[in-house]
Design a protein around this motif. Structure first.
Motif, PDB file in Angstrom:
ATOM      1  N   ALA A 144       0.845  -1.204   0.000  1.00 16.64           N
ATOM      2  CA  ALA A 144       0.000   0.000   0.000  1.00 16.64           C
ATOM      3  C   ALA A 144       0.878   1.251   0.000  1.00 16.64           C
ATOM      4  CB  ALA A 144      -0.904   0.000   1.233  1.00 16.64           C
ATOM      5  N   ASN A 145       0.466   2.241  -0.750  1.00 17.85           N
ATOM      6  CA  ASN A 145       1.111   3.559  -0.836  1.00 17.85           C
ATOM      7  C   ASN A 145       2.541   3.508  -1.367  1.00 17.85           C
ATOM      8  OD1 ASN A 145      -1.210   4.724   0.321  1.00 17.85           O
ATOM      9  ND2 ASN A 145      -0.448   4.255   2.354  1.00 17.85           N
ATOM     10  N   VAL A 146       2.942   2.439  -2.031  1.00 20.91           N
ATOM     11  CA  VAL A 146       4.331   2.326  -2.462  1.00 20.91           C
ATOM     12  C   VAL A 146       4.717   3.432  -3.436  1.00 20.91           C
ATOM     13  CG1 VAL A 146       3.925   0.700  -4.369  1.00 20.91           C
ATOM     14  CG2 VAL A 146       6.121   0.705  -3.194  1.00 20.91           C
ATOM     15  N   SER A 148       3.393   6.585  -3.708  1.00 22.22           N
ATOM     16  CA  SER A 148       3.516   7.869  -3.027  1.00 22.22           C
ATOM     17  C   SER A 148       4.712   7.893  -2.085  1.00 22.22           C
ATOM     18  CB  SER A 148       2.226   8.203  -2.274  1.00 22.22           C
ATOM     19  OG  SER A 148       1.962   7.229  -1.284  1.00 22.22           O
ATOM     20  N   ASP A 149       5.026   6.750  -1.484  1.00 24.43           N
ATOM     21  CA  ASP A 149       6.208   6.687  -0.628  1.00 24.43           C
ATOM     22  C   ASP A 149       7.494   6.868  -1.420  1.00 24.43           C
ATOM     23  OD1 ASP A 149       4.549   6.286   1.503  1.00 24.43           O
ATOM     24  OD2 ASP A 149       4.987   4.137   1.715  1.00 24.43           O
TER      25      ASP A 149
END
Length: 150
Positions: A144-146, A148-149
């Motif tokens: 998850a959120n890879v 945006s990270d």
């Protein structure tokens, strides 16, 4: 963005909001001022040697988007057989689908089979048949959120 591009974008965002860019929590330091027209001007940017308070993680110029992504690749194969007479019909198919996702190490595989048949026992009054479908899937999802990270 690389380290320099990110720092310049951070400076621009802070000055656009009217905030001192040297108050950023990341550690970028800026030598900046205003030009004759009153517009903010960046003279020099100083990138911190370490990005953590313990001075253990050195600053790097890593393109994290490039590190976690790849060119996606999809394969799909299907074969089917059908036949019939006045008294009955049948259909059989096999399929294979593989998707190597845009995020490295993510993928999806599916093997599918289908069989349908129909047989007229008593003219148009009584017909029997079946519809079978079988699917086997495996998937490795991206965290998850890879994006945006990165």
């Amino acid at each position: 963005m690389n380290t320099d591009q990110y720092g310049r974008t951070l400076w621009q965002a802070y000055t656009n909001e009217g905030i001192n860019p040297n108050s950023n929590p990341i550690g970028y330091r800026y030598d900046w001022g205003y030009d004759a027209g009153g517009y903010p001007t960046l003279n020099q940017m100083l990138v911190p040697k370490y990005i953590d308070s313990e001075n253990k993680i050195p600053t790097a110029d890593t393109d994290w988007f490039d590190e976690i992504t790849r060119t996606g690749f999809i394969q799909q194969y299907n074969v089917s057989v059908t036949n019939g007479t006045e008294r009955g019909t049948y259909f059989f198919s096999l399929g294979y689908y593989k998707n190597d996702g845009l995020i490295k190490y993510s993928n999806f595989d599916r093997i599918s089979a289908r069989m349908n048949s129909e047989y007229k026992l008593i003219g148009d009054m009584l017909t029997i048949g079946e519809n079978f479908t079988l699917n086997r899937t495996t998937e490795v999802q991206a965290p998850a959120n890879v994006l945006s990270d990165a």
